[in-house]
Design an enzyme around this catalytic site. Structure first.
Site, PDB file in Angstrom:
ATOM      1  N   ASP A 175      19.589 -70.732 -31.370  1.00 51.65           N
ATOM      2  CA  ASP A 175      18.506 -69.881 -31.851  1.00 51.65           C
ATOM      3  C   ASP A 175      17.338 -70.699 -32.397  1.00 51.65           C
ATOM      4  O   ASP A 175      17.490 -71.867 -32.760  1.00 51.65           O
ATOM      5  CB  ASP A 175      19.001 -68.899 -32.908  1.00 51.65           C
ATOM      6  CG  ASP A 175      19.590 -69.589 -34.141  1.00 51.65           C
ATOM      7  OD1 ASP A 175      20.282 -70.617 -33.973  1.00 51.65           O
ATOM      8  OD2 ASP A 175      19.353 -69.107 -35.261  1.00 51.65           O
TER       9      ASP A 175
ATOM     10  N   GLU B 123      22.073 -70.219 -36.564  1.00 50.55           N
ATOM     11  CA  GLU B 123      21.907 -71.250 -37.585  1.00 50.55           C
ATOM     12  C   GLU B 123      20.647 -71.011 -38.407  1.00 50.55           C
ATOM     13  O   GLU B 123      20.628 -71.267 -39.616  1.00 50.55           O
ATOM     14  CB  GLU B 123      21.843 -72.633 -36.919  1.00 50.55           C
ATOM     15  CG  GLU B 123      21.891 -73.808 -37.886  1.00 50.55           C
ATOM     16  CD  GLU B 123      20.540 -74.193 -38.479  1.00 50.55           C
ATOM     17  OE1 GLU B 123      20.515 -74.932 -39.478  1.00 50.55           O
ATOM     18  OE2 GLU B 123      19.497 -73.755 -37.932  1.00 50.55           O
TER      19      GLU B 123
END
Length: 395
Positions: A76, A141
């Protein structure tokens, strides 16, 4: 001249908009499956949390019973403000100087592809490794990792990987040095609720929420100033060595002529491993008490003390890491990561983890506008992993 396959794959990965919030990881998973197939390696997808896939590509070693090497990266990326970019943030455009612009260029799709391409090069050379290598690509994350590495690290699937050491993300360095991170600061995010006397904005009521909030802000900003002075006046300290305190949110009120019954102020605090957490907790509680009746903290995050990966001869993984970087003539700095990464979940499992992104002579642009990485720096980093990965896997 044809573009280097590693650069081609890097740019393709960057064009997949795995941007927070509410990421759809489907296209990313399919891309990584394609990469695994191109390496002729097995790929597994775990989903400890619904719609939060963990992709693991595995290269089995000649001695699979040995503790394995985990090469971790996150899929991400953070949001963008398109009007602030001079390039399409998901176009992976390359300028005349070889700079590749995209969200995730530094944080951290570069490293994920460098892992893949290092393995590709090693396999093409016929290299055999003792230890099994797992390349993991995890979600979320950028929003704390709790539903990504946090959840996965607690599963039997993770434990069965028998991880002995992990590599994860680091940070660019604007000078010639490279930085390796051996610990992280604990994240404390706190909302201080200040309740007080409400009423009409034309009067002077006692004990208003605004007065109490001012006392809270003054105390936190005074603490911040002392830490800033410590950082500026002590040679050798980095931002990861001090407590950072930042006012990040103010909430409350309905309109300008109404004194509100409550105001809330939020602070983001990052605490290095050397911090006495009980003392800092006492500072927060004492600040609330001194501000007046009806002032209290509400924690959004309150992490325990950070685990540390030792950088000495007692850690054989570090001895090997250092031997490689010394042999390559790399100038290294050791630091505590200023933010938070997935390494903390790995270290909590008792596994040594190094935060390392081989990007020197590069401005730090993670989460910034016009994030970029030069093609030459990316390929140099790939060369470093081609040396580092087999050294660790054969140690």
């Amino acid at each position: 001249m044809a573009e280097h396959i590693a650069v081609k794959n890097f740019r393709e990965y960057l064009r997949i908009p795995t941007v927070q919030p509410n990421v759809n990881y489907d296209s990313c998973v399919e891309f990584l499956k394609k990469m695994a197939k191109s390496l002729d390696l097995p790929c597994k997808v775990y989903e400890p949390v619904r719609n939060k896939p963990i992709v693991v590509i595995t290269w089995v070693g000649t001695n699979p019973n040995q503790p394995t090497l985990l090469l971790n990266s996150h899929m991400d990326v953070v949001p963008v403000f398109r009007e602030k970019w001079t390039h399409d943030p998901f176009g992976a455009e390359k300028d005349a100087n070889g700079n590749i612009y995209a969200r995730g260029a530094q944080d951290m799709k570069c490293v994920g592809i460098q892992y893949i391409e290092a393995i590709r090069r090693l396999k093409e050379k016929g290299v055999k490794l003792n230890r099994t290598i797992h390349m993991s690509f995890v979600p979320d994350e950028e929003i704390g990792g709790e539903d990504g590495m946090g959840a996965w690290s607690q599963t039997e699937d993770f434990k069965e990987l028998n991880v002995g050491c992990a590599l994860d993300e680091g940070m660019a360095s604007p000078d010639e040095t490279y930085v390796v991170f051996y610990a992280e600061r604990s994240i404390w995010q706190v909302h201080i609720h200040c309740t007080g006397t409400p009423g009409h904005g034309s009067l002077l009521f006692p004990d208003t929420a605004g007065e109490k909030m001012r006392r809270v802000i003054d105390a936190f900003m005074d603490y911040r100033s002392k830490q800033k002075q410590k950082l500026e006046s002590t040679p050798g300290l980095t931002i990861g060595d001090v407590v950072t305190v930042n006012l990040t949110r103010v909430k409350g009120g309905v309109q300008n002529n109404v004194v509100p019954p409550e105001l809330v102020v939020g602070f983001d605090c990052r605490l290095p491993p050397s911090t006495d957490l009980e003392e800092f907790d006492k500072f927060i509680n004492d600040t609330c008490k001194a501000a007046g009746k009806g002032v209290y903290p509400e924690f959004q995050q309150k992490q325990t003390a950070s685990d540390i990966t030792k950088l000495d001869n007692s850690n054989p993984w570090w001895v090997t890491f250092k031997d490689v970087t010394d042999g390559l003539g790399m100038k290294m700095k050791h630091a505590i990561f200023p933010g938070g990464t997935d390494s903390r979940f790995v270290r909590m499992m008792g596994i040594p983890a190094f935060g390392f992104s081989p990007m020197n002579k590069t401005p730090v642009l993670l989460h910034d506008h016009d994030e970029f990485l030069s093609e030459s720096t990316f390929l140099t980093g790939l060369d470093i992993y081609v040396k580092l990965i087999p050294a660790l896997a054969n140690s």
